[in-house]
Design an enzyme around this catalytic site. Structure first.
Site, PDB file in Angstrom:
ATOM      1  N   GLN A 154      -1.243  10.068   4.081  1.00 10.32           N
ATOM      2  CA  GLN A 154      -0.062  10.846   4.486  1.00 10.32           C
ATOM      3  C   GLN A 154       0.649  10.233   5.690  1.00 10.32           C
ATOM      4  O   GLN A 154       1.867  10.265   5.778  1.00 10.32           O
ATOM      5  CB  GLN A 154      -0.461  12.288   4.799  1.00 10.32           C
ATOM      6  CG  GLN A 154      -0.466  13.176   3.576  1.00 10.32           C
ATOM      7  CD  GLN A 154       0.876  13.183   2.849  1.00 10.32           C
ATOM      8  OE1 GLN A 154       1.945  13.180   3.453  1.00 10.32           O
ATOM      9  NE2 GLN A 154       0.827  13.180   1.539  1.00 10.32           N
ATOM     10  N   GLY A 190       2.314   2.762   2.435  1.00 14.47           N
ATOM     11  CA  GLY A 190       3.504   2.607   3.260  1.00 14.47           C
ATOM     12  C   GLY A 190       4.553   1.744   2.570  1.00 14.47           C
ATOM     13  O   GLY A 190       5.712   2.145   2.419  1.00 14.47           O
ATOM     14  N   GLY A 237       0.841  -1.199   0.000  1.00 14.65           N
ATOM     15  CA  GLY A 237       0.000   0.000   0.000  1.00 14.65           C
ATOM     16  C   GLY A 237       0.875   1.248   0.000  1.00 14.65           C
ATOM     17  O   GLY A 237       2.031   1.222  -0.439  1.00 14.65           O
ATOM     18  N   GLU A 254     -18.953   9.365   0.684  1.00 16.29           N
ATOM     19  CA  GLU A 254     -18.670   9.272  -0.753  1.00 16.29           C
ATOM     20  C   GLU A 254     -19.533   8.196  -1.409  1.00 16.29           C
ATOM     21  O   GLU A 254     -20.087   8.400  -2.495  1.00 16.29           O
ATOM     22  CB  GLU A 254     -17.174   8.998  -0.971  1.00 16.29           C
ATOM     23  CG  GLU A 254     -16.342  10.244  -0.681  1.00 16.29           C
ATOM     24  CD  GLU A 254     -14.836  10.010  -0.550  1.00 16.29           C
ATOM     25  OE1 GLU A 254     -14.095  10.989  -0.594  1.00 16.29           O
ATOM     26  OE2 GLU A 254     -14.400   8.856  -0.390  1.00 16.29           O
TER      27      GLU A 254
HETATM   28  C1  LIG Z   1     -12.202   3.296   0.926  1.00 18.72           C
HETATM   29  C2  LIG Z   1     -11.063   4.088   1.498  1.00 18.72           C
HETATM   30  C3  LIG Z   1     -10.936   5.439   1.215  1.00 18.72           C
HETATM   31  C4  LIG Z   1      -9.883   6.164   1.734  1.00 18.72           C
HETATM   32  N1  LIG Z   1      -9.770   7.492   1.417  1.00 18.72           N
HETATM   33  C5  LIG Z   1      -8.707   8.188   1.849  1.00 18.72           C
HETATM   34  C6  LIG Z   1      -8.523   9.544   1.458  1.00 18.72           C
HETATM   35  O1  LIG Z   1      -9.355  10.121   0.755  1.00 18.72           O
HETATM   36  N2  LIG Z   1      -7.399  10.191   1.879  1.00 18.72           N
HETATM   37  C7  LIG Z   1      -6.476   9.567   2.663  1.00 18.72           C
HETATM   38  O2  LIG Z   1      -5.451  10.172   2.993  1.00 18.72           O
HETATM   39  N3  LIG Z   1      -6.625   8.292   3.055  1.00 18.72           N
HETATM   40  C8  LIG Z   1      -7.709   7.595   2.670  1.00 18.72           C
HETATM   41  N4  LIG Z   1      -7.874   6.296   3.051  1.00 18.72           N
HETATM   42  C9  LIG Z   1      -6.901   5.706   3.986  1.00 18.72           C
HETATM   43  C10 LIG Z   1      -5.643   5.284   3.281  1.00 18.72           C
HETATM   44  O3  LIG Z   1      -5.947   4.581   2.107  1.00 18.72           O
HETATM   45  C11 LIG Z   1      -4.833   4.455   4.249  1.00 18.72           C
HETATM   46  O4  LIG Z   1      -4.539   5.235   5.371  1.00 18.72           O
HETATM   47  C12 LIG Z   1      -3.543   3.970   3.622  1.00 18.72           C
HETATM   48  O5  LIG Z   1      -3.834   3.130   2.528  1.00 18.72           O
HETATM   49  C13 LIG Z   1      -2.689   3.240   4.640  1.00 18.72           C
HETATM   50  O6  LIG Z   1      -1.556   2.749   4.007  1.00 18.72           O
HETATM   51  P1  LIG Z   1      -0.835   1.434   4.526  1.00 18.72           P
HETATM   52  O7  LIG Z   1       0.337   1.222   3.626  1.00 18.72           O
HETATM   53  O8  LIG Z   1      -0.636   1.500   5.963  1.00 18.72           O
HETATM   54  O9  LIG Z   1      -1.911   0.297   4.307  1.00 18.72           O
HETATM   55  P2  LIG Z   1      -2.655  -0.232   2.953  1.00 18.72           P
HETATM   56  O10 LIG Z   1      -2.588   0.844   1.933  1.00 18.72           O
HETATM   57  O11 LIG Z   1      -3.943  -0.688   3.444  1.00 18.72           O
HETATM   58  O12 LIG Z   1      -1.713  -1.395   2.530  1.00 18.72           O
HETATM   59  C14 LIG Z   1      -1.611  -2.567   3.277  1.00 18.72           C
HETATM   60  C15 LIG Z   1      -0.896  -3.577   2.430  1.00 18.72           C
HETATM   61  O13 LIG Z   1      -0.545  -4.697   3.198  1.00 18.72           O
HETATM   62  C16 LIG Z   1      -0.927  -5.890   2.537  1.00 18.72           C
HETATM   63  N5  LIG Z   1      -1.125  -6.896   3.560  1.00 18.72           N
HETATM   64  C17 LIG Z   1      -1.952  -6.860   4.617  1.00 18.72           C
HETATM   65  N6  LIG Z   1      -1.811  -7.963   5.371  1.00 18.72           N
HETATM   66  C18 LIG Z   1      -0.872  -8.716   4.771  1.00 18.72           C
HETATM   67  C19 LIG Z   1      -0.298  -9.976   5.054  1.00 18.72           C
HETATM   68  N7  LIG Z   1      -0.638 -10.680   6.130  1.00 18.72           N
HETATM   69  N8  LIG Z   1       0.615 -10.456   4.198  1.00 18.72           N
HETATM   70  C20 LIG Z   1       0.993  -9.768   3.113  1.00 18.72           C
HETATM   71  N9  LIG Z   1       0.490  -8.550   2.792  1.00 18.72           N
HETATM   72  C21 LIG Z   1      -0.430  -8.042   3.620  1.00 18.72           C
HETATM   73  C22 LIG Z   1      -2.181  -5.471   1.781  1.00 18.72           C
HETATM   74  O14 LIG Z   1      -2.463  -6.369   0.736  1.00 18.72           O
HETATM   75  C23 LIG Z   1      -1.740  -4.115   1.279  1.00 18.72           C
HETATM   76  O15 LIG Z   1      -0.906  -4.230   0.166  1.00 18.72           O
HETATM   77  C24 LIG Z   1      -8.926   5.536   2.556  1.00 18.72           C
HETATM   78  C25 LIG Z   1      -9.054   4.182   2.846  1.00 18.72           C
HETATM   79  C26 LIG Z   1     -10.107   3.459   2.324  1.00 18.72           C
HETATM   80  C27 LIG Z   1     -10.240   1.983   2.627  1.00 18.72           C
END
Ligand SMILES: Cc1cc2nc3c(=O)[nH]c(=O)nc-3n(C[C@H](O)[C@H](O)[C@H](O)COP(=O)(O)OP(=O)(O)OC[C@H]3O[C@@H](n4cnc5c(N)ncnc54)[C@H](O)[C@@H]3O)c2cc1C
Length: 466
Positions: A339, A30, A28, A189
């Site tokens: 962010q 991060g 994702g 939304e």
């Molecule tokens: C519908 C929706 C709308 C959003 N709108 C906004 C917005 O308008 N503005 C904003 O700033 N934020 C928004 N967000 C929040 C934002 O998307 C998240 O805060 C952000 O994606 C977090 O990033 P991350 O890398 O922590 O997690 P994610 O982007 O969720 O990535 C997690 C990753 O880990 C992988 N993963 C999880 N568990 C495992 C495992 N056990 N083994 C291997 N891989 C794994 C997943 O497949 C994924 O690739 C929204 C979220 C959603 C769901």
């Protein structure tokens, strides 16, 4: 941090590797940011993720409502990173993190892979939480993945199709009642877009029903829509949704649910039933269960959502080589937004680079978050935005067309790939200036796969237990 490969490593295909190995869990915001930030570092990076794509979650609701296609927000990770020689991508579900032996065990179907690391960045994000009512998921999918978005698209359009065939007025009403649970940004939304679909895109397309008569209900146990915005912006969002025909029901807590509807408890304690076939869940978040593994092995605390209460340098106790970033980390003042994940990942990547130059973990400056604000769209030409003024406790608040333009530009900038940006812009031009949406195809598999997979898993469990 020890930059040499630990002798306990068991990742056989890398035995003898001389370089510092960084494993990143998640693709994702991060995971991708961390991988890119290590492009020029003298390290071998392995990104392990359970999907082959990097998902831009903020536009998932547009996939669910037919504005754009899933490919536009989910480019393949290995294609994005193909020019970055020091990265390899491994598809797999991480089942175990072993902090003592510095290994990560992942599984793809029947294949199990153990990957050793010298530094680990856990960016596994969060899932939907049903607050202990996991059986609700079958009746009200959340919106976290491409599968969710396509399933919801199938359910929304499928409800209109079934209503067209129904001759029973009660059944028709149930099919044409859409309930979105959770009035945060995603719920707002979704509700706005379902209403717009009914009143513009589908208007005149059916012969036995009038889609404009569909009822869209947005309900939440909280007393306002978009609680983090509050005050004027929440009120503006609610007014705009109401103008578009969305029925907002606040202080209403969902206490039960089945295929045909749901039961809500109102603030005065009374229970009532809403008949609705198509329900969408956008009410809660539960951190990845990998957080619990880190807690069990390092003693780090978790918050109520299961997020890891990391130290000031985003690591867990006694493991300065293990960083937790994004939605899985719990840091005061950092919201679960893109962010937070991007800035956390940048911090972790630079801490790893510094450690390769010999900087000890104690020398790390604490992570500090720059709040760049937040925005949410309500309907076409309407959004709200709250942008903090640096160095003060004030915020600039925008609502309406200006905020909407800001929202469009920002989301285009953060989408990955020129072609995705261009095609998304074209789809938006059509969707916002006319009644057309290009992605209204649905398939039987999208709608029924969840139940089929569930049954298959149940059968496997029974077979394994026998
Ligand atoms: C519908 C929706 C709308 C959003 N709108 C906004 C917005 O308008 N503005 C904003 O700033 N934020 C928004 N967000 C929040 C934002 O998307 C998240 O805060 C952000 O994606 C977090 O990033 P991350 O890398 O922590 O997690 P994610 O982007 O969720 O990535 C997690 C990753 O880990 C992988 N993963 C999880 N568990 C495992 C495992 N056990 N083994 C291997 N891989 C794994 C997943 O497949 C994924 O690739 C929204 C979220 C959603 C769901």
């Amino acid at each position: 941090m020890n930059s040499q490969r630990p002798m306990t490593a068991v990742d056989e295909d890398e035995v003898g590797a001389a370089r510092h190995r960084v494993v990143i869990i998640g693709s994702g915001f991060g995971g991708l940011t961390a991988a890119r930030r290590l492009a020029k570092a003298d390290v071998d990076v392995t990104v392990i993720a359970r999907t082959t794509h990097h998902l831009f979650q903020p536009l998932l609701y547009q996939v669910a409502t037919g504005v754009i296609s899933e490919g536009q927000i989910a480019p393949p990770l290995r294609v994005i990173l193909r020019k970055q020689d020091n990265v390899r991508v491994v598809l797999g579900d991480v089942e175990r993190i072993d902090l003592e032996n510095h290994t990560v065990t992942s599984r793809l179907l029947e294949r199990t892979k153990v990957t050793g690391y010298d530094s680990l960045i856990v960016a596994a994000g969060a899932d939907q939480s049903y607050f202990g009512n996991d059986h609700f998921a079958e009746f009200a999918p959340g919106l976290k993945t491409i599968d969710d978005a396509l399933e919801l698209r199938g359910r929304i359009l499928g409800a209109f199709e079934q209503a067209e065939l129904s001759t029973d007025p009660e059944e028709r009403e149930r099919l044409l009642t859409f309930v979105v649970i959770g009035a945060g940004a995603t719920g707002v939304e979704m509700a706005g877009q379902i209403a717009e679909m009914a009143t513009t895109t589908l208007r005149g397309a059916f012969r036995n029903i009038d889609p404009t008569e569909a009822k869209v209900i947005l309900l939440d146990a909280a007393p306002v829509v978009l609680p983090p915005y509050g005050g004027k912006l929440s009120a503006r969002a609610a007014a705009r949704l109401a103008k578009n025909g969305v029925d907002i029901q606040l202080g209403a807590m969902v206490v039960d649910m089945d295929y045909h509807g749901l039961v809500v408890k109102d603030p005065d304690g009374t229970h009532r039933r809403i008949e609705s076939q198509c329900k969408v869940w956008s009410a809660g978040v539960a951190a990845s269960p990998l957080g619990r593994q880190l807690a069990e092995q390092s003693g780090v605390e978790l918050d109520r959502a299961g997020r890891v209460k990391v130290r000031e340098d985003l690591t867990v106790p006694d493991h300065p080589e293990v960083f937790v970033v994004g939605d899985l980390m719990a840091v005061d003042g950092v919201p679960g937004m893109a962010q937070g994940a991007i800035q956390g990942a940048k911090y972790a990547a630079s801490a790893i680079r510094d450690s390769l130059k010999g900087a000890p973990p104690e020398a790390r400056k604490p992570f500090s978050y720059w709040d760049k604000g937040s925005m949410a769209t309500i309907a076409r030409f309407s959004a709200v935005a709250k942008i903090p003024v640096p160095g003060t406790s004030r915020s600039i608040e925008l609502a309406g067309f200006t905020a909407w333009i800001g929202w469009l530009v920002l989301h285009l900038v953060y989408l990955v790939g020129f072609r995705n940006r261009f095609t998304t812009l074209v789809d938006w031009l059509f969707a916002f200036t006319s009644r057309s949406r290009t992605q209204l195809a649905i398939t039987e598999q999208q709608v029924f796969a969840r139940n089929a997979i569930g049954e298959l898993e149940e059968r496997n469990r029974i077979d394994e237990a026998a």
